[in-house]
Design a protein around this motif. Sequence first.
Motif, mmCIF file in Angstrom:
data_model
loop_
_atom_site.group_PDB
_atom_site.id
_atom_site.type_symbol
_atom_site.label_atom_id
_atom_site.label_comp_id
_atom_site.label_asym_id
_atom_site.label_seq_id
_atom_site.Cartn_x
_atom_site.Cartn_y
_atom_site.Cartn_z
ATOM 1 N N SER B 34 -25.059 22.142 5.403
ATOM 2 C CA SER B 34 -24.645 23.528 5.613
ATOM 3 C C SER B 34 -23.410 23.814 4.768
ATOM 4 C CB SER B 34 -24.333 23.770 7.086
ATOM 5 O OG SER B 34 -23.063 23.241 7.391
ATOM 6 N N SER B 35 -23.234 25.087 4.468
ATOM 7 C CA SER B 35 -22.096 25.449 3.638
ATOM 8 C C SER B 35 -20.853 25.704 4.496
ATOM 9 C CB SER B 35 -22.433 26.711 2.836
ATOM 10 O OG SER B 35 -22.816 27.729 3.730
ATOM 11 N N LYS B 36 -21.045 25.636 5.821
ATOM 12 C CA LYS B 36 -19.924 25.882 6.725
ATOM 13 C C LYS B 36 -18.818 24.851 6.475
ATOM 14 C CE LYS B 36 -19.503 25.491 11.222
ATOM 15 N NZ LYS B 36 -20.063 25.172 12.500
ATOM 16 N N LYS B 37 -17.601 25.297 6.504
ATOM 17 C CA LYS B 37 -16.498 24.372 6.209
ATOM 18 C C LYS B 37 -16.248 23.447 7.391
ATOM 19 C CE LYS B 37 -12.737 24.307 3.585
ATOM 20 N NZ LYS B 37 -11.320 24.521 3.513
ATOM 21 N N ASN B 38 -15.798 22.265 7.032
ATOM 22 C CA ASN B 38 -15.459 21.274 8.034
ATOM 23 C C ASN B 38 -14.469 21.864 9.045
ATOM 24 O OD1 ASN B 38 -14.801 18.906 9.342
ATOM 25 N ND2 ASN B 38 -15.067 17.716 7.473
ATOM 26 N N SER B 39 -14.726 21.597 10.324
ATOM 27 C CA SER B 39 -13.885 22.216 11.339
ATOM 28 C C SER B 39 -12.548 21.488 11.519
ATOM 29 C CB SER B 39 -14.624 22.238 12.678
ATOM 30 O OG SER B 39 -14.645 20.914 13.197
ATOM 31 N N ALA B 40 -12.343 20.396 10.773
ATOM 32 C CA ALA B 40 -11.108 19.639 10.934
ATOM 33 C C ALA B 40 -9.903 20.485 10.531
ATOM 34 C CB ALA B 40 -11.171 18.380 10.086
ATOM 35 N N LYS B 41 -8.817 20.286 11.266
ATOM 36 C CA LYS B 41 -7.590 21.017 10.951
ATOM 37 C C LYS B 41 -6.634 20.063 10.260
ATOM 38 C CE LYS B 41 -7.707 24.245 14.751
ATOM 39 N NZ LYS B 41 -7.556 24.152 16.203
ATOM 40 N N LEU B 42 -5.742 20.639 9.479
ATOM 41 C CA LEU B 42 -4.728 19.817 8.832
ATOM 42 C C LEU B 42 -3.441 19.893 9.630
ATOM 43 C CD1 LEU B 42 -5.022 20.272 5.003
ATOM 44 C CD2 LEU B 42 -5.576 18.290 6.384
ATOM 45 N N PHE B 43 -2.834 18.744 9.811
ATOM 46 C CA PHE B 43 -1.562 18.692 10.511
ATOM 47 C C PHE B 43 -0.527 18.152 9.526
ATOM 48 C CE2 PHE B 43 1.332 15.708 12.691
ATOM 49 C CZ PHE B 43 2.076 16.645 13.389
ATOM 50 N N LEU B 44 0.482 18.919 9.285
ATOM 51 C CA LEU B 44 1.480 18.537 8.300
ATOM 52 C C LEU B 44 2.526 17.647 8.972
ATOM 53 C CD1 LEU B 44 1.835 19.121 5.338
ATOM 54 C CD2 LEU B 44 3.307 21.035 5.914
ATOM 55 N N ALA B 45 2.431 16.353 8.710
ATOM 56 C CA ALA B 45 3.337 15.417 9.385
ATOM 57 C C ALA B 45 4.668 15.314 8.654
ATOM 58 C CB ALA B 45 2.691 14.043 9.481
ATOM 59 N N LEU B 46 4.621 15.435 7.338
ATOM 60 C CA LEU B 46 5.850 15.425 6.545
ATOM 61 C C LEU B 46 5.783 16.592 5.587
ATOM 62 C CD1 LEU B 46 6.363 11.682 5.547
ATOM 63 C CD2 LEU B 46 7.541 12.944 7.324
ATOM 64 N N ASP B 47 6.819 17.399 5.596
ATOM 65 C CA ASP B 47 6.787 18.622 4.824
ATOM 66 C C ASP B 47 7.914 18.597 3.800
ATOM 67 O OD1 ASP B 47 6.505 21.124 3.862
ATOM 68 O OD2 ASP B 47 6.816 22.165 5.758
ATOM 69 N N ASN B 48 7.583 18.144 2.599
ATOM 70 C CA ASN B 48 8.530 18.214 1.498
ATOM 71 C C ASN B 48 9.872 17.546 1.815
ATOM 72 O OD1 ASN B 48 8.913 18.903 -1.094
ATOM 73 N ND2 ASN B 48 9.510 21.026 -0.690
ATOM 74 N N ILE B 49 9.786 16.256 2.115
ATOM 75 C CA ILE B 49 10.984 15.509 2.505
ATOM 76 C C ILE B 49 11.666 14.938 1.260
ATOM 77 C CG2 ILE B 49 11.753 13.390 3.650
ATOM 78 C CD1 ILE B 49 10.996 15.372 5.692
ATOM 79 N N SER B 50 12.951 15.159 1.143
ATOM 80 C CA SER B 50 13.727 14.534 0.072
ATOM 81 C C SER B 50 14.987 13.914 0.663
ATOM 82 C CB SER B 50 14.138 15.555 -0.985
ATOM 83 O OG SER B 50 12.997 16.107 -1.594
ATOM 84 N N ILE B 51 15.163 12.640 0.387
ATOM 85 C CA ILE B 51 16.367 11.959 0.857
ATOM 86 C C ILE B 51 16.830 11.030 -0.259
ATOM 87 C CG2 ILE B 51 17.376 10.398 2.573
ATOM 88 C CD1 ILE B 51 15.067 11.144 4.453
ATOM 89 N N GLU B 52 18.105 11.003 -0.495
ATOM 90 C CA GLU B 52 18.642 10.019 -1.434
ATOM 91 C C GLU B 52 19.563 9.087 -0.674
ATOM 92 O OE1 GLU B 52 20.484 11.905 -4.751
ATOM 93 O OE2 GLU B 52 18.555 12.425 -5.651
ATOM 94 N N VAL B 53 19.373 7.801 -0.892
ATOM 95 C CA VAL B 53 20.222 6.828 -0.211
ATOM 96 C C VAL B 53 20.931 6.010 -1.275
ATOM 97 C CG1 VAL B 53 20.295 4.961 1.459
ATOM 98 C CG2 VAL B 53 18.556 6.725 1.675
ATOM 99 N N ASN B 54 22.233 5.922 -1.154
ATOM 100 C CA ASN B 54 23.008 5.141 -2.120
ATOM 101 C C ASN B 54 23.061 3.686 -1.713
ATOM 102 O OD1 ASN B 54 23.667 7.227 -3.890
ATOM 103 N ND2 ASN B 54 25.287 7.913 -2.505
ATOM 104 N N ARG B 55 23.384 2.862 -2.686
ATOM 105 C CA ARG B 55 23.482 1.432 -2.375
ATOM 106 C C ARG B 55 24.602 1.190 -1.378
ATOM 107 N NH1 ARG B 55 23.491 -2.813 -7.106
ATOM 108 N NH2 ARG B 55 24.874 -3.869 -5.664
ATOM 109 N N GLY B 56 24.306 0.336 -0.392
ATOM 110 C CA GLY B 56 25.311 -0.002 0.595
ATOM 111 C C GLY B 56 25.416 1.007 1.723
ATOM 112 N N GLU B 57 24.568 2.019 1.677
ATOM 113 C CA GLU B 57 24.619 3.021 2.730
ATOM 114 C C GLU B 57 23.692 2.620 3.873
ATOM 115 O OE1 GLU B 57 24.986 7.818 2.557
ATOM 116 O OE2 GLU B 57 23.589 6.899 1.172
ATOM 117 N N ALA B 58 24.052 3.003 5.088
ATOM 118 C CA ALA B 58 23.147 2.828 6.225
ATOM 119 C C ALA B 58 22.822 4.216 6.744
ATOM 120 C CB ALA B 58 23.809 1.991 7.311
#
Lengths: 273, 410
Positions: B34-58
């Motif tokens: 069938s041409s009907k679209k899959n009923s599965a939904k998308l769940f956005l678990a991570l949305d454009n995450i940016s993190i920078e961690v420097n050396r020696g940082e916790a």
Amino acid sequence: MEQRIYKTIRGGNSSLLTYLREVWKVRHLIYTFAKRDLKVQYAQTYLGLLWSVIQPLTGLIIFSFFFQRVMPLHLDVPYSVFAFTGIIGWFYFTSLIGQAGTVLMNNQQLIKKIQFPRLVLPLSKALTGLIEFSISIVLLVILMLIMGCPFSWRIVFLPLVVLANVITGLSGGIWLSALTVRFRDLHHIIPYLVGFGIWLTPVFYPTTIVPQQFNFIYYFHPVANVIALYRWIFIGTAVNEMQVLVSFALAFILFVSGLVFFVRNEKFIADHL
Amino acid sequence: MSELALEIKNVSKSFQIHENRADSLKENIAGLFSSKKNSAKLFLALDNISIEVNRGEAVGIIGRNGAGKSTLLRILSGIMQPDSGEINFYGKPVSILDVGAGFHPELSGRENIFLSASLYNFTKEKIEEKYQEIVDFSGVENFIEEPVKNYSAGMYLRLAFSIITCLEADIYLIDEVINVGDANFQMKCKTKIEDLIAQGKTLLIASHNLTEISSLCNRIVLMENGKILDTGTSDAIQKYYTIAIPEYFSFEGGRHFHLKNKEEIPSTEEIKMLNYGLADYAEEAEGISNKKAFRIFCEAEIPKAINGSFSVQVCDITGVIAFTSSTLQQKNISTTIEPGKYRIEFIVPADLLNEKMYAVNFRFVGEKKVLLKIDKLITLKISEGKENLIPVVMPGILKPVLESVLQKIQ
């Protein structure tokens, strides 16, 4: 200051070759998992590894009784040797289908917590299967000595046939393992495949009793040809080279496409578990 | 300029949610025709995450369950693949998402050391070299040949953790593991993590345990619904309180405290609560001032003569008791209580509470048992307001101002 990047992660596909190189780097894991599985499977059992041959031996006894006493087949070789050459190939094949096919599902916790090329898991099953297979081969040799069957120079081809056996089993196992993660239904289908498959495979009967018009299926039946080759090696039964070539080519295509499919889907495995 | 250790650039990840998981094969087969679209939904678990961690940082990652912390760590570990974005490691990473990952209960301690360590990509030679160190650290030497299914939970954890401690890397990705085991084991884990920080290693830790995280990390990232809500220390923690708190910590009507509903308070034969609340407090814009003493009061009816004492417990948001104060501690308050109506007051001094949320539990204790037990009778939020001398949150449940001296001795 320009810093050295140790590792980069990004989306997208990695090529099969890069992936296989990755697997090669951690090949020690194949051995580690195989060792783990053997230890765990036979831990605290008195018979240990002998259990792995009890199942094929039971099959042998039942078939031997049936086809020697109830409805005798007329063969040039002792029936037990004939049947056992079929049984070893069939059991190695089904253990690969069953074990490799479910290995991802059975190691969910590990897959969710530690990163390693997942192909290692089905490959390790080929190794555990090989150990059990080797024990069966020893039994076969003993059986042949008892029955007074002669050995032939053709035994040098045994490793090649075992390799064909492994590739045939793995092609199914790899496809199934990757698919089962997505479609759990397959988990239940595997036992049926194995259960019915033995009737469609010349394990305990010779292909000569199969009506001529059905013989074409052996062109598409790699396991039947693996068994035919074992029989060629041990008891000198003739093989149909054309059937061997066509069916092995088919198995090889299935194997490579299975690898590609597995690698393509590997990144989703953890998502679906 | 500080050196970068880990760079997470615009990472997104979504999952398909099937309305009914069992239908997926059916759906896929049906989808072929069938041409009907899959009923599965998308769940956005991570949305454009940016993190920078420097050396020696916790860096600590906090957030509610389902905020995306574990998904992020799984992606960093390579267990899952991001849909888009890029992650660069400028050093060897190791991820510790679980203690005892790869352990098999049927195998012996020794076998499990080799199994687990080889899963973490140790060579056999390296494991043999570290083997004694791992065994010594774990303290389970006498049982090393026993299958680990016979171990006590504590022994199991100790052995599992010992393996992790012997992993050598530059960047450690840690998920919640510091919250397992008994107090002794937790201390050991914490000390080990502090050692790593002291050695200048880079750490990324996800946890719910704010106290732990704020004492270990020098920067905190707050995640919510797959996004980064805030970074920093005090800001992120303050905001965490506004999203991750149960409803009895949400205050309405401009007040910074919440009284438990009277209907929820049981009356017993021995005591009936009439009224309770805070008195003499000073409200700041952000909460009740800790620069001024205030009172916690209750009024209760005691129908018949009884031997008993009243007490309050002040807890932090997770329920850890900061202190308990009882009328037993007062010489001039008798434990023999005649029938009648009473007012009980506890005075909380200035400069004791931290800038946090607290819950006050009430107890009426008879001779041998607790007669009335009300948890979270009052919940409140403390602030220092304009008088705040230190612009960051100080770690700790309490923040008493101790008399201190600074003396030049040489």
